[in-house]
Write a protein that holds these residues in place. Structure first.
Motif, PDB file in Angstrom:
ATOM      1  N   LEU A   1       4.341   1.670   0.143  1.00 10.00           N
ATOM      2  CA  LEU A   1       3.593   0.998  -0.921  1.00 10.00           C
ATOM      3  C   LEU A   1       3.428  -0.459  -0.531  1.00 10.00           C
ATOM      4  O   LEU A   1       4.397  -1.124  -0.155  1.00 10.00           O
ATOM      5  CB  LEU A   1       4.359   1.071  -2.243  1.00 10.00           C
ATOM      6  N   LEU A   2       2.197  -0.962  -0.631  1.00  9.20           N
ATOM      7  CA  LEU A   2       1.881  -2.331  -0.261  1.00  9.20           C
ATOM      8  C   LEU A   2       1.505  -3.140  -1.496  1.00  9.20           C
ATOM      9  O   LEU A   2       1.299  -2.583  -2.571  1.00  9.20           O
ATOM     10  CB  LEU A   2       0.731  -2.324   0.748  1.00  9.20           C
ATOM     11  N   ALA A   3       1.389  -4.438  -1.326  1.00 13.38           N
ATOM     12  CA  ALA A   3       1.117  -5.348  -2.454  1.00 13.38           C
ATOM     13  C   ALA A   3      -0.146  -4.978  -3.221  1.00 13.38           C
ATOM     14  O   ALA A   3      -0.211  -5.140  -4.434  1.00 13.38           O
ATOM     15  CB  ALA A   3       1.025  -6.783  -1.954  1.00 13.38           C
ATOM     16  N   ASP A   4      -1.160  -4.468  -2.535  1.00  9.60           N
ATOM     17  CA  ASP A   4      -2.431  -4.148  -3.185  1.00  9.60           C
ATOM     18  C   ASP A   4      -2.518  -2.722  -3.700  1.00  9.60           C
ATOM     19  O   ASP A   4      -3.563  -2.323  -4.233  1.00  9.60           O
ATOM     20  CB  ASP A   4      -3.604  -4.432  -2.244  1.00  9.60           C
ATOM     21  N   ASP A   5      -1.468  -1.941  -3.548  1.00  9.39           N
ATOM     22  CA  ASP A   5      -1.430  -0.598  -4.143  1.00  9.39           C
ATOM     23  C   ASP A   5      -1.080  -0.732  -5.624  1.00  9.39           C
ATOM     24  O   ASP A   5      -0.512  -1.741  -6.052  1.00  9.39           O
ATOM     25  CB  ASP A   5      -0.392   0.279  -3.436  1.00  9.39           C
ATOM     26  N   PHE A   6      -1.418   0.276  -6.390  1.00 11.16           N
ATOM     27  CA  PHE A   6      -1.202   0.234  -7.834  1.00 11.16           C
ATOM     28  C   PHE A   6      -0.055   1.131  -8.262  1.00 11.16           C
ATOM     29  O   PHE A   6       0.166   2.195  -7.663  1.00 11.16           O
ATOM     30  CB  PHE A   6      -2.475   0.677  -8.568  1.00 11.16           C
ATOM     31  N   ILE A   7       0.667   0.706  -9.307  1.00 12.66           N
ATOM     32  CA  ILE A   7       1.719   1.524  -9.910  1.00 12.66           C
ATOM     33  C   ILE A   7       1.456   1.634 -11.407  1.00 12.66           C
ATOM     34  O   ILE A   7       0.786   0.780 -11.997  1.00 12.66           O
ATOM     35  CB  ILE A   7       3.131   0.949  -9.639  1.00 12.66           C
TER      36      ILE A   7
ATOM     37  N   TYR B   1       4.342   6.248 -11.083  1.00 18.39           N
ATOM     38  CA  TYR B   1       3.323   6.870 -10.239  1.00 18.39           C
ATOM     39  C   TYR B   1       2.674   5.754  -9.438  1.00 18.39           C
ATOM     40  O   TYR B   1       2.676   4.602  -9.854  1.00 18.39           O
ATOM     41  CB  TYR B   1       2.252   7.557 -11.102  1.00 18.39           C
ATOM     42  N   TYR B   2       2.134   6.095  -8.273  1.00 18.48           N
ATOM     43  CA  TYR B   2       1.395   5.077  -7.541  1.00 18.48           C
ATOM     44  C   TYR B   2       0.055   5.613  -7.097  1.00 18.48           C
ATOM     45  O   TYR B   2      -0.157   6.824  -7.028  1.00 18.48           O
ATOM     46  CB  TYR B   2       2.205   4.494  -6.381  1.00 18.48           C
ATOM     47  N   MET B   3      -0.849   4.665  -6.840  1.00 20.93           N
ATOM     48  CA  MET B   3      -2.203   5.018  -6.439  1.00 20.93           C
ATOM     49  C   MET B   3      -2.603   4.140  -5.258  1.00 20.93           C
ATOM     50  O   MET B   3      -2.453   2.923  -5.298  1.00 20.93           O
ATOM     51  CB  MET B   3      -3.168   4.804  -7.611  1.00 20.93           C
ATOM     52  N   LYS B   4      -3.098   4.788  -4.224  1.00 15.71           N
ATOM     53  CA  LYS B   4      -3.589   4.102  -3.035  1.00 15.71           C
ATOM     54  C   LYS B   4      -5.073   3.768  -3.235  1.00 15.71           C
ATOM     55  O   LYS B   4      -5.714   4.278  -4.151  1.00 15.71           O
ATOM     56  CB  LYS B   4      -3.411   4.997  -1.805  1.00 15.71           C
ATOM     57  N   PRO B   5      -5.642   2.929  -2.348  1.00 17.27           N
ATOM     58  CA  PRO B   5      -7.056   2.566  -2.489  1.00 17.27           C
ATOM     59  C   PRO B   5      -8.021   3.760  -2.516  1.00 17.27           C
ATOM     60  O   PRO B   5      -9.103   3.663  -3.073  1.00 17.27           O
ATOM     61  CB  PRO B   5      -7.325   1.678  -1.273  1.00 17.27           C
TER      62      PRO B   5
END
Length: 70
Positions: free
Chosen positions: A32-38, A6-10
């Motif tokens: 998905l960028l480096a500062d996004d969460f998985i 799963y991923y989470m944006k800011p």
């Protein structure tokens, strides 16, 4: 068996589930960028893409928030 991610944006909105190949595609397409969460069920907490093994698939010069302000 593929891992389920799963991923989470800011904005704290969560997306998923995705398998490994789908996650890699999201990274290489720069969705998905480096500062996004998985996160996956085997993990205790969310981790940044840039701090994960999947950072390998990030574009070379993609800045992180930490690098932007230093």
């Amino acid at each position: 068996m593929d891992k389920i991610w799963y991923y989470m944006k800011p904005n704290r909105r969560k997306y998923g589930p995705y398998d490994d190949q789908e996650l890699i595609a999201l990274i290489t397409k720069e969705i998905l960028l480096a500062d996004d969460f998985i996160w996956m069920p085997d993990l205790k907490d969310w981790i940044k893409v840039g701090d994960s093994i999947y950072a390998f698939f990030l574009p070379d010069n993609q800045p992180t928030i930490e690098n932007t302000f230093s």
